[in-house]
Motif scaffolding. Sequence first.
Motif, PDB file in Angstrom:
ATOM      1  N   SER A   1      -0.326  -3.883   4.677  1.00  0.00           N
ATOM      2  CA  SER A   1       1.203  -3.138   4.511  1.00  0.00           C
ATOM      3  C   SER A   1       1.788  -3.333   5.716  1.00  0.00           C
ATOM      4  O   SER A   1       1.200  -3.505   6.982  1.00  0.00           O
ATOM      5  N   ILE A   2       3.185  -3.005   5.684  1.00  0.00           N
ATOM      6  CA  ILE A   2       3.883  -3.128   7.130  1.00  0.00           C
ATOM      7  C   ILE A   2       4.025  -1.844   7.743  1.00  0.00           C
ATOM      8  O   ILE A   2       4.713  -1.660   8.869  1.00  0.00           O
TER       9      ILE A   2
ATOM     10  N   TYR B   1      14.947   3.089  -2.344  1.00  0.00           N
ATOM     11  CA  TYR B   1      14.425   2.112  -3.164  1.00  0.00           C
ATOM     12  C   TYR B   1      14.870   1.029  -3.794  1.00  0.00           C
ATOM     13  O   TYR B   1      14.503  -0.065  -4.125  1.00  0.00           O
TER      14      TYR B   1
ATOM     15  N   THR C   1       9.208  -5.168  -4.663  1.00  0.00           N
ATOM     16  CA  THR C   1       9.581  -6.102  -5.765  1.00  0.00           C
ATOM     17  C   THR C   1      10.388  -7.513  -5.067  1.00  0.00           C
ATOM     18  O   THR C   1      10.010  -8.458  -5.326  1.00  0.00           O
TER      19      THR C   1
ATOM     20  N   LYS D   1       5.051  -5.567 -11.917  1.00  0.00           N
ATOM     21  CA  LYS D   1       6.285  -5.726 -12.521  1.00  0.00           C
ATOM     22  C   LYS D   1       7.352  -5.501 -11.347  1.00  0.00           C
ATOM     23  O   LYS D   1       7.138  -4.502 -10.762  1.00  0.00           O
TER      24      LYS D   1
ATOM     25  N   LEU E   1       0.784  -1.267   0.059  1.00  0.00           N
ATOM     26  CA  LEU E   1      -0.013   0.082   0.030  1.00  0.00           C
ATOM     27  C   LEU E   1       0.956   1.408  -0.045  1.00  0.00           C
ATOM     28  O   LEU E   1       0.449   2.237   0.506  1.00  0.00           O
TER      29      LEU E   1
ATOM     30  N   ARG F   1       3.430   3.652  -2.980  1.00  0.00           N
ATOM     31  CA  ARG F   1       3.183   4.467  -4.077  1.00  0.00           C
ATOM     32  C   ARG F   1       1.919   3.992  -4.783  1.00  0.00           C
ATOM     33  O   ARG F   1       0.794   4.338  -5.062  1.00  0.00           O
ATOM     34  N   MET F   2       2.301   2.529  -5.396  1.00  0.00           N
ATOM     35  CA  MET F   2       1.340   2.034  -6.222  1.00  0.00           C
ATOM     36  C   MET F   2       0.003   1.096  -5.529  1.00  0.00           C
ATOM     37  O   MET F   2      -0.919   1.597  -6.099  1.00  0.00           O
TER      38      MET F   2
ATOM     39  N   GLU G   1      -0.234   3.575   6.274  1.00  0.00           N
ATOM     40  CA  GLU G   1      -0.639   3.371   5.239  1.00  0.00           C
ATOM     41  C   GLU G   1      -1.932   2.753   5.441  1.00  0.00           C
ATOM     42  O   GLU G   1      -2.841   2.750   4.465  1.00  0.00           O
TER      43      GLU G   1
ATOM     44  N   HIS H   1       7.711  -9.949  -4.402  1.00  0.00           N
ATOM     45  CA  HIS H   1       6.675 -10.350  -5.242  1.00  0.00           C
ATOM     46  C   HIS H   1       6.446 -12.012  -5.252  1.00  0.00           C
ATOM     47  O   HIS H   1       5.555 -12.514  -5.313  1.00  0.00           O
TER      48      HIS H   1
HETATM   49  N1  LIG Z   1       3.979  -0.134 -13.338  1.00  0.00           N
HETATM   50  C1  LIG Z   1       4.768   0.755 -12.965  1.00  0.00           C
HETATM   51  O1  LIG Z   1       4.875   1.618 -13.796  1.00  0.00           O
HETATM   52  C2  LIG Z   1       5.164   0.704 -11.616  1.00  0.00           C
HETATM   53  C3  LIG Z   1       5.681   2.051 -10.909  1.00  0.00           C
HETATM   54  C4  LIG Z   1       6.023   2.164  -9.748  1.00  0.00           C
HETATM   55  C5  LIG Z   1       6.148   0.819  -9.077  1.00  0.00           C
HETATM   56  N2  LIG Z   1       5.891  -0.461  -9.644  1.00  0.00           N
HETATM   57  C6  LIG Z   1       6.171  -1.412  -8.936  1.00  0.00           C
HETATM   58  O2  LIG Z   1       5.240  -1.647  -8.039  1.00  0.00           O
HETATM   59  C7  LIG Z   1       5.851  -2.121  -6.445  1.00  0.00           C
HETATM   60  C8  LIG Z   1       5.388  -1.424  -5.523  1.00  0.00           C
HETATM   61  O3  LIG Z   1       6.228  -0.412  -5.710  1.00  0.00           O
HETATM   62  P1  LIG Z   1       5.725   1.119  -4.829  1.00  0.00           P
HETATM   63  O4  LIG Z   1       6.528   2.408  -5.565  1.00  0.00           O
HETATM   64  O5  LIG Z   1       4.616   1.185  -4.484  1.00  0.00           O
HETATM   65  O6  LIG Z   1       6.865   0.679  -3.615  1.00  0.00           O
HETATM   66  P2  LIG Z   1       6.665   1.195  -2.080  1.00  0.00           P
HETATM   67  O7  LIG Z   1       7.971   1.130  -1.343  1.00  0.00           O
HETATM   68  O8  LIG Z   1       5.960   2.724  -2.088  1.00  0.00           O
HETATM   69  O9  LIG Z   1       5.522   0.337  -1.352  1.00  0.00           O
HETATM   70  C9  LIG Z   1       6.001  -1.119  -0.811  1.00  0.00           C
HETATM   71  C10 LIG Z   1       4.773  -1.626  -0.303  1.00  0.00           C
HETATM   72  O10 LIG Z   1       5.006  -2.899   0.033  1.00  0.00           O
HETATM   73  C11 LIG Z   1       4.731  -3.051   1.518  1.00  0.00           C
HETATM   74  N3  LIG Z   1       5.462  -4.215   2.007  1.00  0.00           N
HETATM   75  C12 LIG Z   1       6.744  -4.545   1.920  1.00  0.00           C
HETATM   76  N4  LIG Z   1       7.272  -5.623   2.434  1.00  0.00           N
HETATM   77  C13 LIG Z   1       6.027  -6.252   2.912  1.00  0.00           C
HETATM   78  C14 LIG Z   1       5.749  -7.561   3.477  1.00  0.00           C
HETATM   79  N5  LIG Z   1       6.878  -8.258   3.696  1.00  0.00           N
HETATM   80  N6  LIG Z   1       4.492  -7.745   3.672  1.00  0.00           N
HETATM   81  C15 LIG Z   1       3.567  -6.873   3.246  1.00  0.00           C
HETATM   82  N7  LIG Z   1       3.813  -5.763   2.694  1.00  0.00           N
HETATM   83  C16 LIG Z   1       4.933  -5.361   2.371  1.00  0.00           C
HETATM   84  C17 LIG Z   1       5.022  -1.924   2.287  1.00  0.00           C
HETATM   85  O11 LIG Z   1       4.201  -1.883   3.246  1.00  0.00           O
HETATM   86  C18 LIG Z   1       4.670  -0.902   1.189  1.00  0.00           C
HETATM   87  O12 LIG Z   1       3.108  -0.608   1.427  1.00  0.00           O
HETATM   88  C19 LIG Z   1       7.181  -2.352  -6.903  1.00  0.00           C
HETATM   89  O13 LIG Z   1       7.457  -3.690  -7.511  1.00  0.00           O
HETATM   90  C20 LIG Z   1       7.501  -1.958  -8.300  1.00  0.00           C
HETATM   91  O14 LIG Z   1       8.303  -2.467  -9.308  1.00  0.00           O
HETATM   92  C21 LIG Z   1       5.673  -0.360 -11.026  1.00  0.00           C
END
Ligand SMILES: NC(=O)c1ccc[n+]([C@@H]2O[C@H](COP(=O)([O-])OP(=O)(O)OC[C@H]3O[C@@H](n4cnc5c(N)ncnc54)[C@H](O)[C@@H]3O)[C@@H](O)[C@H]2O)c1
Length: 339
Positions: free
Chosen positions: A36-37, A168, A76, A97, A11, A13-14, A41, A79
């Motif tokens: 989310s951890i 990141y 990532t 992705k 939860l 950015r994405m 969020e 995932h």
């Molecule tokens: N399609 C696109 O254009 C695009 C753009 C940005 C990011 N992404 C992808 O989206 C994914 C997330 O990116 P983001 O920018 O939102 O990251 P972020 O760091 O903002 O958020 C990561 C989230 O993952 C959660 N998390 C991490 N470890 C966890 C766990 N063990 N258990 C439960 N939740 C956990 C965190 O609580 C947080 O809410 C990435 O894999 C990134 O590659 C895609």
Amino acid sequence: MDKLKLGLIGLGRMGQKYAEIIDSSVKNASLLAVCSIHDKELDFAKYKLDVPYTFRNHKQLLELNELDAVMVLSSTVEHARHMTDALNAGFHVFCEKPLALSVEDCKKVIQVADSKPSQLAIVGFNRRFDKSYAYAKQKIAEGLIGKPFLVRSQTVDKDSQVGFQQNYVQKSGGIFMDYNAHDIDLARWYLDSEFHSVYALGGSYKHQVFEQMNDADNVLTVGRMRNNAMVQIIASRTAAHGHDTYCEITGTEGVLRIGRPAGKNLVEIYDKNGARREIVDTFLERFEESFVHQTQSFVDHVIKGKKMSVTLKDALEATRVGVAMTKSFMLKKEIVIDR
Ligand SMILES: NC(=O)c1ccc[n+]([C@@H]2O[C@H](COP(=O)([O-])OP(=O)(O)OC[C@H]3O[C@@H](n4cnc5c(N)ncnc54)[C@H](O)[C@@H]3O)[C@@H](O)[C@H]2O)c1
């Protein structure tokens, strides 16, 4: 099933963007649970979007019987584990992705997904759902530019994102895996072929901190496809002007350009500073509509029990090529891709 109950793992950015999209713009779906951890969020989901269930551990979310499908939007590095657990718990799964940071981990997830053919399992390559990128694909299919033989694709971020990106890198797999996953996918999609080899260059030209993490702030890759088509891929973290995603496909009878001239919209401004277009700050602004289309498509396919055209094999190839690009950058030599 006529309305899908969704759970989100991640939860940030994405995750927050998808949560808002599901809440406001996706038909036949509702957001039942998030994980989310970070408590802040979870509060966003609970108090701003009235999401009924919030969890700190993804396994608790996967125990919810009312849930129909899960979107993996976590860091990532998590995932493969989150997707495998969601599939094993019986859910349809969408994963952002890249699917995983190694070919081996991608293959393990695919093995699990293959053993559950009634569950939809896909990875998000949202540019395929952007109207302009999809239109270019349609024009190629219609034969407008003849046979495509060169793709030049770039993912360029505004320098103001650097602070976020520094923290990141360790979770995202670095600039090739993170930024260029989309460009790799587009090259395969438009050229209808697999990568044969890559040669990657780059460095930390503005922010030394990336070099200390074995990463870079600007990179350039030249690739050859198995059908002998050429690819040039760029990623940058240091653009002064804004987020500038661009793709150009050259064929024997013409050229398609997506994202030129760079601009936020079709407005040109003429004032005391000259003539110019404004440009978007981030990918979230540029690709908002594609995230809506992608989510709606996932929901529709689950409800209708249909497969989607983008598959986990596409995700495996993006990781395979991203790993080879990273290796080429580190070893400073061309890498021929093993299959
Ligand atoms: N399609 C696109 O254009 C695009 C753009 C940005 C990011 N992404 C992808 O989206 C994914 C997330 O990116 P983001 O920018 O939102 O990251 P972020 O760091 O903002 O958020 C990561 C989230 O993952 C959660 N998390 C991490 N470890 C966890 C766990 N063990 N258990 C439960 N939740 C956990 C965190 O609580 C947080 O809410 C990435 O894999 C990134 O590659 C895609």
